[in-house]
Write an enzyme that holds these catalytic residues in place. Structure first.
Site, PDB file in Angstrom:
ATOM      1  N   ASN A 103      -1.708  -2.519   4.633  1.00 52.79           N
ATOM      2  CA  ASN A 103      -1.868  -3.063   3.287  1.00 52.79           C
ATOM      3  C   ASN A 103      -0.584  -2.766   2.514  1.00 52.79           C
ATOM      4  O   ASN A 103      -0.252  -1.610   2.249  1.00 52.79           O
ATOM      5  CB  ASN A 103      -3.085  -2.391   2.624  1.00 52.79           C
TER       6      ASN A 103
ATOM      7  N   GLU B 258       3.227  10.923   4.208  1.00 54.02           N
ATOM      8  CA  GLU B 258       4.120  12.061   3.986  1.00 54.02           C
ATOM      9  C   GLU B 258       5.593  11.711   4.031  1.00 54.02           C
ATOM     10  O   GLU B 258       6.406  12.386   3.392  1.00 54.02           O
ATOM     11  CB  GLU B 258       3.778  13.174   4.985  1.00 54.02           C
TER      12      GLU B 258
ATOM     13  N   LYS C 221       2.189   3.959  12.146  1.00 54.28           N
ATOM     14  CA  LYS C 221       2.763   5.298  12.305  1.00 54.28           C
ATOM     15  C   LYS C 221       2.349   6.304  11.236  1.00 54.28           C
ATOM     16  O   LYS C 221       2.630   7.489  11.383  1.00 54.28           O
ATOM     17  CB  LYS C 221       4.290   5.206  12.310  1.00 54.28           C
TER      18      LYS C 221
ATOM     19  N   LYS D 206       0.267  -3.080  -0.482  1.00 57.19           N
ATOM     20  CA  LYS D 206       0.154  -2.493  -1.817  1.00 57.19           C
ATOM     21  C   LYS D 206      -0.142  -0.987  -1.747  1.00 57.19           C
ATOM     22  O   LYS D 206       0.538  -0.179  -2.374  1.00 57.19           O
ATOM     23  CB  LYS D 206      -0.965  -3.201  -2.582  1.00 57.19           C
ATOM     24  N   THR D 207      -1.158  -0.616  -0.968  1.00 54.29           N
ATOM     25  CA  THR D 207      -1.479   0.810  -0.886  1.00 54.29           C
ATOM     26  C   THR D 207      -0.389   1.570  -0.132  1.00 54.29           C
ATOM     27  O   THR D 207      -0.133   2.739  -0.412  1.00 54.29           O
ATOM     28  CB  THR D 207      -2.858   1.032  -0.239  1.00 54.29           C
TER      29      THR D 207
ATOM     30  N   ILE E 114       2.139  -2.009   8.912  1.00 55.11           N
ATOM     31  CA  ILE E 114       1.638  -1.684   7.579  1.00 55.11           C
ATOM     32  C   ILE E 114       0.352  -2.479   7.380  1.00 55.11           C
ATOM     33  O   ILE E 114       0.350  -3.705   7.459  1.00 55.11           O
ATOM     34  CB  ILE E 114       2.692  -2.052   6.517  1.00 55.11           C
TER      35      ILE E 114
ATOM     36  N   ILE F 297      -8.674  10.225   0.592  1.00 51.22           N
ATOM     37  CA  ILE F 297      -8.248  11.253  -0.369  1.00 51.22           C
ATOM     38  C   ILE F 297      -7.477  10.645  -1.535  1.00 51.22           C
ATOM     39  O   ILE F 297      -6.794  11.342  -2.274  1.00 51.22           O
ATOM     40  CB  ILE F 297      -7.421  12.357   0.320  1.00 51.22           C
TER      41      ILE F 297
HETATM   42 MO1  MOS Z   1      -1.017  16.762   4.755  1.00 49.34          MO
HETATM   43  S1  MOS Z   1       0.154  18.320   4.090  1.00 49.34           S
HETATM   44  O1  MOS Z   1      -1.060  17.004   6.396  1.00 49.34           O
HETATM   45  O2  MOS Z   1      -2.474  16.903   3.936  1.00 49.34           O
END
Ligand code: MOS
Length: 735
Positions: A627, A701, A697, A629-630, A625, A462
């Site tokens: 990557n 978000e 992990k 950078k991302t 982690i 995404i």
């Molecule tokens: Mo996220 S709010 O679980 O796309």
């Protein structure tokens, strides 16, 4: 020997799909051009409550290029009610009932987008309108049975008595407004039928769930529906569910017998594609004079729609972040005449952390204790509600690393004590946390005779960098150079993987990818040692490895051959397989969360009330982690989201009509580059052997959690004004 372990913090590799994106070669949902494509445009309601008494489509139908107009009078009947709690009930032209503003009431299909849009403006609806319910105070409050699979309420000890007995108390109401996700790419769908087979290009966070939902609505078997989403321009939760427009596009394609595109106009997204609900949160904290918490009370109220239920679980964070003998968390809902709210980046944790971490700051001032010291005093060594250990928790290291990078010790504690000329300077901090989620996922591999590999899964990138991170996991595990591995995502014909939501895709599909690559590696090595013509013949497989595309004897790396050579000699057919990986019982034994510490410095103009965020530092420990950078980009993006939440973002409702008044990016403000000061994300190394096979992990978000509180706390430190109602706009500071 087993395959080499993945590094604790992976290389800062640039996106493997970066060139495709910047050269326009990446097709987003609305970019496909199937033969005979027609264009649909939604007509949306202009009332929030009532019924359609008449709908006149004659003028629209007379326009050149118009092929059809669908309304509730002629649309096919479908099963739009959701039975799965993760699906949303949809208004898709099934009846004359209106329950929110900008509800779809008609769909115009034409040969061009412009003609469809113009003809849509000619559709006339008459309504029997009723007063919409738009305010928390108007509706009854009720307690949902559960909140995303967990109990809505948590009780420990006697919270009221404990609060009464506490020598130091904080007791306040915090509110957060409706916010809209506003991904760069608005929602879009292209649908086409071949007999009873439905193919859908959809801007979605997950093709697995989208396929199931679309199939369910139309009563089709799963294998009659294909959903494709190769590239997504951001989701933030709004693309985590299938909404009306996707169904309407498929209905229209059926009705006109050709492929139909339905791309939403940005203002239309303030209708029925979800939003972060408004919250009202009561937080009461009681502590001993040394800062030890005796009780935490967090009672939240948020909104859902008249016809569906979504809970913003703002109180959940309070059940696990700090220890206290007494606790009460309640989470209530009220039904309003708006669309159904939905997940928006860290649903619950982002709003809940604003209230809890503001209250902790207030408590620190009441006690005259440093805010970090207060949090350390109440550090939860085990999950205080579940009473089980954390799988790993590096929050102390986050406080330390963040404080040092931010120069927290330069802060003088008293409000209004720091200045820069005529400006007030403030420094604030907050804790951050987000649960570690994981679902079953599968990864398909194909090792080709030319020595390249293709992996496939339903997961969607995404915009996070998923193509890159999964390619890295596959290549590093398999021992192939990264440019010889390609990962194909976003197609429901591939092996199943969950939605890119809940920060779970790397943990879920990354684990499956690791296991798929391990299986492929084992098979290649077995093939080599069994092959009499291989230089590795008869070696113990444990003494053989794959490095840089060569199968080699580990003791004498010159002895070996290329993967391509090995496969060419063995039938020259691809080696294929699908490997599934699912979580087990580990969540019963361990509480799994990422943790972080957020710091913000603000500069406030005392006359104008304008707030500039001079500096943000976030230190996060999220397991492995993949990557650097991302990952850093995800953290910075989350912190930017948090700045928007703190200072800018609010969908302003007209309480009389139920219409959001600022449904555009000119008036709904999201942070832009000029709003951002110095920003640093620190990747705190963390090894977690329990969470999942790759120890990751999730990072999508946690970057927003606590960011708004850190800024609000910095504003208090600068000004002495405690703003408990987001966003912190200048009017609140000068009044
Ligand atoms: Mo996220 S709010 O679980 O796309």
């Amino acid at each position: 020997m087993t395959a080499p372990a993945l590094p604790a913090i992976g290389a800062p590799l640039s996106r493997v799909d970066g060139r495709l994106k910047v050269t326009g070669g990446a097709n987003y949902a609305a970019d496909w051009r199937p033969d005979g494509l027609a264009y649909a445009y939604q007509v949306q309601s202009t009332i929030a409550n009532g019924r359609i008494t008449a709908i006149d489509t004659a003028a629209a139908l007379r326009e050149d290029g118009v092929i059809a107009v669908l309304t509730h009078e002629n649309a096919p009947r479908v099963k739009a009610h959701a039975s799965n709690p993760n699906d949303r009930s949809l208004h898709v032209l099934q009846d004359d009932v209106i329950e929110y503003d900008r509800q779809p009431i008609a769909l115009v299909v034409a040969d061009t987008f412009a003609r469809a849009k113009y003809a849509a403006s000619l559709v006339r609806a008459s309504y029997a309108a009723a007063a919409p319910r738009t305010r928390f105070a108007q509706g009854e409050h009720y307690s949902p049975r559960e909140v995303h699979g967990e109990p809505a309420d948590t009780l420990r000890g006697d919270p009221d008595a404990a609060l009464h007995a506490s020598p130091v108390r904080v007791d306040a109401i915090y509110t957060t407004p409706v916010e809209h996700h506003n991904p760069m790419e608005p929602h879009a769908t292209i649908a086409m039928w071949h007999g009873d087979q439905l193919k859908v290009y959809d801007a979605t966070q997950g093709v697995l769930a989208a396929r199931a939902r679309i199939a369910g609505v139309f009563g089709l078997p799963l294998d009659s529906v294909q959903v494709i989403d190769s590239f997504t321009g951001g989701g933030f939760g709004t693309k985590g569910s299938t909404w009306a427009h996707t169904i309407l596009a498929a209905m229209a394609a059926k009705a006109v017998g050709r492929p139909v595109q339905l791309a939403m106009w940005r203002p239309q997204m303030w209708g029925g594609v979800g939003f972060r609900p408004a919250t009202r949160q009561h937080v009461a904290l009681g502590a001993k004079r040394d800062g030890t918490l005796e009780v935490q009370i967090h009672e939240t109220l948020s909104q859902t729609s008249m016809f569906d239920e979504f809970v913003e679980p703002s109180g959940t964070i309070t059940t696990m972040l700090y220890a206290s003998p007494a606790l009460r968390v309640t989470q209530e809902l009220t039904r309003l005449n708006y669309g159904t709210p939905t997940y928006m980046r860290a649903p619950g944790e982002s709003t809940g952390s604003f209230a809890l971490e503001s209250a902790m700051d207030e408590l620190a001032y009441a006690l005259a204790i440093d805010p970090i010291q207060l949090r350390l005093r109440n550090y939860a060594e085990v999950d205080p509600t579940k009473n089980i250990p954390f799988s790993s928790k590096s929050l102390r290291a986050c406080y330390e690393r963040g404080a040092s990078a931010f120069a927290w010790n330069d802060r003088t504690p008293a409000p209004r004590s720091m200045r820069d000329g005529r400006y007030l300077i403030g420094m604030g901090m907050a804790s951050s946390t987000y649960p570690t989620n994981r679902s079953a996922a599968s990864s398909g591999y194909e090792i080709r005779p030319d020595g390249t590999a293709i992996f496939r899964a339903m997961g969607v990138d995404i915009g996070t960098g998923a193509y890159t991170t999964f390619t890295m996991i596959a290549a590093e595990t398999l021992g192939l150079p990264i440019d010889r591995v390609r990962y194909e995502l976003g197609n429901s014909d591939y092996p199943p993987a969950p939605v890119a939501g809940g920060s779970q895709l790397t943990a879920s599909l990354g684990s499956a990818t690791r296991m798929a690559a391990l299986e492929a590696r084992t098979r290649l090595i077995a093939l080599a040692v069994a092959d009499t013509r291989s230089p590795l013949h008869a070696l113990d497989p444990a003494d053989v490895g794959i490095v840089d595309g060569r199968v080699i004897a580990l003791a004498t790396p010159a002895r070996g051959e290329t993967v391509a050579g090995l496969l060419a000699r063995n039938g020259a057919t691809p080696l294929t397989g699908v490997v599934s990986a699912a979580p087990g019982d580990e969540k019963k034994a361990y509480s799994m969360h990422a943790f972080g510490a957020q710091f913000a410095m603000v500069r406030v103009d005392p006359d104008l009330g304008t707030v500039r965020v001079v500096k943000q530092v976030g230190a996060f420990a999220s397991g492995r982690i993949i990557n650097a950078k991302t990952a850093r980009s995800q953290y910075l993006g989350g912190m930017t989201f948090g700045l928007g939440m703190a200072l800018l973002e609010i969908s302003r409702p007209d309480d009389r009509t139920g219409r959001f008044m600022n449904a555009n990016l000119g008036e709904y403000l999201v942070p832009v580059q000029a709003d951002i000061g110095a920003m640093e994300a620190i990747l705190v190394e963390e090894d977690d052997p329990h969470v999942n096979p790759i120890g990751a992990k999730g990072i999508g978000e946690i970057g927003i959690v606590g960011a708004a509180a850190a800024i609000a706390n910095a504003v208090y430190h600068a000004t002495g004004k405690r703003i408990r109602d987001l966003p912190i706009t200048p009017d609140k500071l000068v009044s």
